[in-house]
Design an enzyme around this catalytic site. Structure first.
Site, short mmCIF file in Angstrom:
data_model
loop_
_atom_site.label_atom_id
_atom_site.label_comp_id
_atom_site.label_asym_id
_atom_site.label_seq_id
_atom_site.Cartn_x
_atom_site.Cartn_y
_atom_site.Cartn_z
N GLY A 107 0.86 -1.18 0.00
CA GLY A 107 0.00 0.00 0.00
C GLY A 107 0.89 1.23 0.00
O GLY A 107 1.95 1.24 -0.64
N VAL A 156 6.78 5.36 14.62
CA VAL A 156 6.47 6.64 15.27
C VAL A 156 7.26 7.75 14.55
O VAL A 156 8.47 7.63 14.38
CB VAL A 156 6.86 6.65 16.77
CG1 VAL A 156 6.41 7.95 17.42
CG2 VAL A 156 6.27 5.45 17.49
N LYS A 208 1.21 5.71 19.49
CA LYS A 208 2.60 6.19 19.30
C LYS A 208 3.20 6.67 20.62
O LYS A 208 4.37 6.36 20.92
CB LYS A 208 2.63 7.30 18.26
CG LYS A 208 2.37 6.78 16.84
CD LYS A 208 2.13 7.94 15.89
CE LYS A 208 2.01 7.47 14.45
NZ LYS A 208 1.49 8.51 13.57
N1 LIG Z 1 0.75 5.70 5.63
C1 LIG Z 1 1.60 6.28 6.47
O1 LIG Z 1 1.93 7.47 6.36
C2 LIG Z 1 2.18 5.49 7.59
C3 LIG Z 1 1.78 4.22 7.87
N2 LIG Z 1 2.35 3.53 8.90
C4 LIG Z 1 1.95 2.17 9.18
O2 LIG Z 1 2.38 1.35 8.09
C5 LIG Z 1 1.48 0.25 7.94
C6 LIG Z 1 0.95 0.23 6.51
O3 LIG Z 1 0.28 1.45 6.27
P1 LIG Z 1 -0.16 1.87 4.78
O4 LIG Z 1 0.86 1.49 3.80
O5 LIG Z 1 -0.57 3.29 4.90
O6 LIG Z 1 -1.45 0.96 4.59
P2 LIG Z 1 -2.26 0.65 3.25
O7 LIG Z 1 -3.66 0.41 3.67
O8 LIG Z 1 -1.97 1.69 2.23
O9 LIG Z 1 -1.60 -0.72 2.72
C7 LIG Z 1 -1.76 -1.92 3.38
C8 LIG Z 1 -1.20 -3.03 2.53
O10 LIG Z 1 -1.24 -4.24 3.27
C9 LIG Z 1 -2.01 -5.21 2.56
N3 LIG Z 1 -2.80 -5.93 3.56
C10 LIG Z 1 -3.64 -5.41 4.47
N4 LIG Z 1 -4.18 -6.38 5.23
C11 LIG Z 1 -3.68 -7.54 4.77
C12 LIG Z 1 -3.87 -8.90 5.12
N5 LIG Z 1 -4.70 -9.26 6.11
N6 LIG Z 1 -3.18 -9.85 4.45
C13 LIG Z 1 -2.35 -9.51 3.44
N7 LIG Z 1 -2.12 -8.22 3.05
C14 LIG Z 1 -2.79 -7.26 3.71
C15 LIG Z 1 -2.87 -4.46 1.57
O11 LIG Z 1 -3.14 -5.31 0.47
P3 LIG Z 1 -4.00 -4.79 -0.81
O12 LIG Z 1 -3.09 -3.81 -1.49
O13 LIG Z 1 -4.23 -6.01 -1.62
O14 LIG Z 1 -5.23 -4.16 -0.24
C16 LIG Z 1 -1.97 -3.27 1.23
O15 LIG Z 1 -1.08 -3.62 0.20
C17 LIG Z 1 0.40 0.45 9.01
O16 LIG Z 1 0.78 -0.26 10.16
C18 LIG Z 1 0.47 1.95 9.28
O17 LIG Z 1 -0.01 2.30 10.56
C19 LIG Z 1 3.35 4.07 9.68
C20 LIG Z 1 3.79 5.32 9.45
C21 LIG Z 1 3.22 6.17 8.40
N1 LIG Z 2 -1.94 7.83 9.98
C1 LIG Z 2 -0.66 8.16 10.50
C2 LIG Z 2 0.40 7.66 9.59
C3 LIG Z 2 1.73 7.68 10.19
O1 LIG Z 2 1.98 7.13 11.24
C4 LIG Z 2 -0.54 9.64 10.66
O2 LIG Z 2 -1.37 10.35 10.09
O3 LIG Z 2 0.37 10.10 11.37
#
Ligand SMILES: NC(=O)C1=CN([C@@H]2O[C@H](COP(=O)(O)OP(=O)(O)OC[C@H]3O[C@@H](n4cnc5c(N)ncnc54)[C@H](OP(=O)(O)O)[C@@H]3O)[C@@H](O)[C@H]2O)C=CC1
Ligand SMILES: N[C@@H](CC=O)C(=O)O
Length: 326
Positions: free
Chosen positions: A13, A135, A207
């Site tokens: 994602g 975090v 966090k």
């Molecule tokens: N976005 C941000 O700015 C930040 C995010 N984070 C953390 O990073 C992590 C990912 O966030 P983010 O990239 O935004 O999330 P997204 O929702 O954009 O992406 C999640 C990904 O994980 C896959 N996925 C979700 N659930 C499952 C499952 N049960 N089995 C297999 N694959 C799964 C999804 O697959 P599919 O593509 O097929 O749906 C997708 O590719 C989270 O823990 C978030 O809190 C931390 C810091 C900043």
């Molecule tokens: N949803 C979170 C993503 C990073 O941790 C945020 O908005 O800070």
């Protein structure tokens, strides 16, 4: 001589795709500078058939956690979020003596110490646990607390820890409607899959609990964090505050009081010149107050694919080519 480090990435994602892009774009420079080639061996997603805008062989995608864990890997990146499949990936990785890099503060809040214990139990086989991205996005606050400030008599941690709410607050003060600002934060990839976690303060609470674990040694799951978030009516207040030369920011705090730690997340009104008021859009800012080092402040991009992936990459690079095959 180039070593090969095998990397399996759970999640494609916002964060996972940005990481795959970084590895692709900087792969050759990393090979030249560090003598290591980072080879992606598997990508775990929910829907393995969906077309993806990443240059990774489609055959490497899987939607099965067991298949993912069976794949050879030196390092497993967990960027799927949630606590069910993510927990299975985390445990499965560490018990196999592999290095786990996770961005998942929700998982770390409920079982950071257990994962840390699991990593220690399997250290001889190569297990490690790193989570810089969990975090502060691209801000290296985890490393600061785990390493530089260990044993410095830390007494307070305070900061703007959620990029989504900060983005919304700094947009509504310019007159953008709350719903439009939230939609823009979601489009930019700042918000959690369930944005309620951002809005109601849960993400910032997770966090600050993780930082309190690192800084004060408390169990993040047992730490009660009194959390208040933001909503459309607070946005109106933020707009009115801006007209009075003030800013509203969602501030997370953990203070050591005697043997305990008091933790909160709440909107605060601060004067324009205050460091928190200067934190705009998805930026984060964290102040660490300690006896010996005084107050250290770190700030930068707190959310978004690129910044978060850079912190994940820093963790990947952290232990050099340990475990690598030549
Ligand atoms: N976005 C941000 O700015 C930040 C995010 N984070 C953390 O990073 C992590 C990912 O966030 P983010 O990239 O935004 O999330 P997204 O929702 O954009 O992406 C999640 C990904 O994980 C896959 N996925 C979700 N659930 C499952 C499952 N049960 N089995 C297999 N694959 C799964 C999804 O697959 P599919 O593509 O097929 O749906 C997708 O590719 C989270 O823990 C978030 O809190 C931390 C810091 C900043
Ligand atoms: N949803 C979170 C993503 C990073 O941790 C945020 O908005 O800070």
């Amino acid at each position: 001589m180039t070593s090969v480090v095998k990397v399996a990435v759970a999640g494609c994602g916002t964060v996972g795709a940005a990481l795959l892009d970084l590895l692709e774009r900087h792969g050759e420079a990393l090979r030249q500078r560090r003598g290591v080639r980072y080879q992606v061996t598997r990508v775990l997603v929910r829907d393995a058939d969906r077309p993806r805008a990443v240059s990774v062989d489609r055959a490497l995608f899987t939607d099965r956690v067991d298949h993912f864990l069976e794949t050879p890997a030196d390092i497993v990146v967990e960027a799927i979020g949630g606590t069910t499949a993510a927990r299975a990936v985390a445990h499965g990785t560490l018990v196999r003596g592999r290095r786990l890099v996770t961005a998942n503060k929700a998982l770390l809040r409920i079982e950071g110490p257990a994962l840390d214990a699991l990593a220690r139990a399997h250290r001889a086989a190569g297990a490690t646990l790193d989570f810089e991205a969990a975090v502060g996005g691209g801000v290296p606050v985890v490393r600061l607390l785990r390493e530089s400030l260990a044993g410095h008599g830390l007494h307070r941690i305070r900061g703007v820890l959620n990029g989504t709410t900060n983005y919304i607050l700094s947009r509504v003060e310019q007159g953008v409607p709350f719903a439009d600002a939230l939609a823009a934060a979601q489009r930019a990839g700042f918000a959690e899959a369930d944005p309620t976690r951002d809005l109601d303060g849960t993400d910032a609470a997770d966090k600050i609990a993780v930082l309190a674990w690192l800084g004060f040694g408390v169990d993040p799951a047992a730490l009660r964090v009194r959390a208040t978030g933001i909503d459309a009516s607070l946005a109106l207040e933020a707009r009115a505050a801006a007209r009075r030369g003030r800013a509203v920011r969602l501030v997370a705090t953990a203070v050591r009081i005697g043997d305990g730690v008091h933790a909160t997340v709440a909107p605060r009104v601060v004067p324009r010149g205050h460091p928190f008021a200067q934190v705009r859009d998805e930026q984060n800012l964290i102040q660490l107050e300690s006896e010996s080092a005084g107050t250290l402040t770190v700030a930068g991009a707190g959310a978004g694919g690129s910044a978060t992936a850079s912190a994940v990459l820093a963790d990947i690079l952290r232990h050099g080519a340990t475990n690598a095959a030549s």
